[in-house]
Write an enzyme that holds these catalytic residues in place. Sequence first.
Site, PDB file in Angstrom:
ATOM      1  N   GLY A   1       5.634   3.087   0.190  1.00 16.73           N
ATOM      2  CA  GLY A   1       6.358   3.876  -0.809  1.00 16.73           C
ATOM      3  C   GLY A   1       5.821   3.617  -2.195  1.00 16.73           C
TER       4      GLY A   1
ATOM      5  CB  SER B   1      -0.920  -0.001   1.219  1.00 21.98           C
ATOM      6  OG  SER B   1      -0.150   0.243   2.377  1.00 21.98           O
ATOM      7  CE  LYS B   2      -0.205   6.714  -3.274  1.00 19.68           C
ATOM      8  NZ  LYS B   2       0.565   5.970  -4.259  1.00 19.68           N
ATOM      9  NE  ARG B   3       0.777   0.285   6.126  1.00 21.21           N
ATOM     10  CZ  ARG B   3       1.409  -0.809   6.509  1.00 21.21           C
ATOM     11  NH1 ARG B   3       2.632  -0.737   6.997  1.00 21.21           N
ATOM     12  NH2 ARG B   3       0.827  -1.988   6.409  1.00 21.21           N
TER      13      ARG B   3
END
Length: 469
Positions: free
Chosen positions: A246, A242-244
């Site tokens: 990177g 996911s986005k977290r």
Amino acid sequence: MSDPKPVVTRFAPSPTGSLHIGGARTALFNYLYAKHTGGKFLLRIEDTDRARSTDAAVKAIFDGLDWMGLKPDGEVTFQYAGMERHKGVVDQLLASGRAYRCYMSADELDAAREKARADGHALRSPWRDREPGEGSNLGPHVIRFAGPKDGETMIDDLVQGRVVFANKDLDDLVLLRTDGAPTYNLAVVADDHDMGVTHIIRGDDHLNNAARQALIYQALGWELPAFAHIPLIHGPDGAKLSKRHGAQAVGEFADMGYLPEALRNYLARLGWSHGDDELFSDEQAAAWFDIKDVNKGAARLDWDKLNSVNAHYIKAADDERLTGLVAEVFAARGSALAPARLERLGAAIPFLKERGKTLLELADQAGFLFLSRPIDIAEKPAGQLTPEAMDRMARLRIQLETADWAAPDLEAAIKSFAETEGVGLGKIGPPLRAALTGGLPSPDLGRTLDLLGREESLGRIDDALSRRA
Ligand code: GLU
């Protein structure tokens, strides 16, 4: 024995966002399997969700695949364009009694769901047993698949192994919506059949759909393709990517300075292996890749590994190509390189590429070449410029002036100067480096002087010397 039918694989993304590396890996596996078997790799854009599909996303998919070097065979298919054909397939199912019109209202649907749950099976509609007859139209309705109520559906998945679904758990899924739009499971079956797809390789989030799709194939009397549901990519911590974690989009990896061949190698190796081989050419990947060697467990993104694979491909890359790519990094940073600077970069690339893990790192390491004089000297290296060091550098400058301007000669000149002065190189290198680079990274001193050139090097030394009180 090998299948006599030529292999046809496909990548079937929905154009609702950028091409993610998970999607890129799915495309890569399809591509490699087609190459491995001498078959075809097709691209189908699944744009039936009109509200969420965008032209920008279609372009992002094309650009992403193009950058990855995954060229599809033949024309790209757009699923939405096949709507009439999909409706025709539903007519076929209606005619054979394997589909029915369902006129349930939203409330009735809720009630039917409730009842199905209480009875311990998936949703069936009461309309299944009260087919109003050909051509009748009692108002808004969907068309549902009449799935088998009992028995089992087996998927012999090439990655997951045999997966058994109880038919009672598979609902009578909608084939055509109230507005007449075909649903994903129907369109995908019709298209895969029409495109002659023999192997469906996709993310394991579609495994449940495989059973539903298999039932539709059976109902139509069509030959079932082989399925291979590959695990999704997880982040280094094991959680779904996911986005977290990177970067996720292929374009972001490009912007971070990864080479497409490195990402191909890395993604191929992510969840698939050929012995202990970590680095392999595209030809080797195609020769070795087999679906049966894809792991069942989720693959974890490992940045260190990706960086080391990228470093390998940077070292191996053609100097001229790398120069162009690093110049693009400078341009993207708002400092496009004029021809003379481009030439200086070109001369440096063979040395810089030995140490850079990404194109961004190469650009960082080339930064010392393009400083304007007098250069800024950071506080710490400036501390090297003591009066004693300055005096020594002034004497070194005299030696350098008469040296042949090539790295080995310059290196030798510095060494013999150190001997004459009776000091170690540690007394000479750091102040000289401060004067030449201001503290930015650079190769060894002889090379740094060589790459900067005589005029620029002596000029920077003079600038430093002029800081003397
Ligand atoms: N369009 C689907 C998706 O993007 C893939 C369908 C398939 O591969 O069968 O998830």
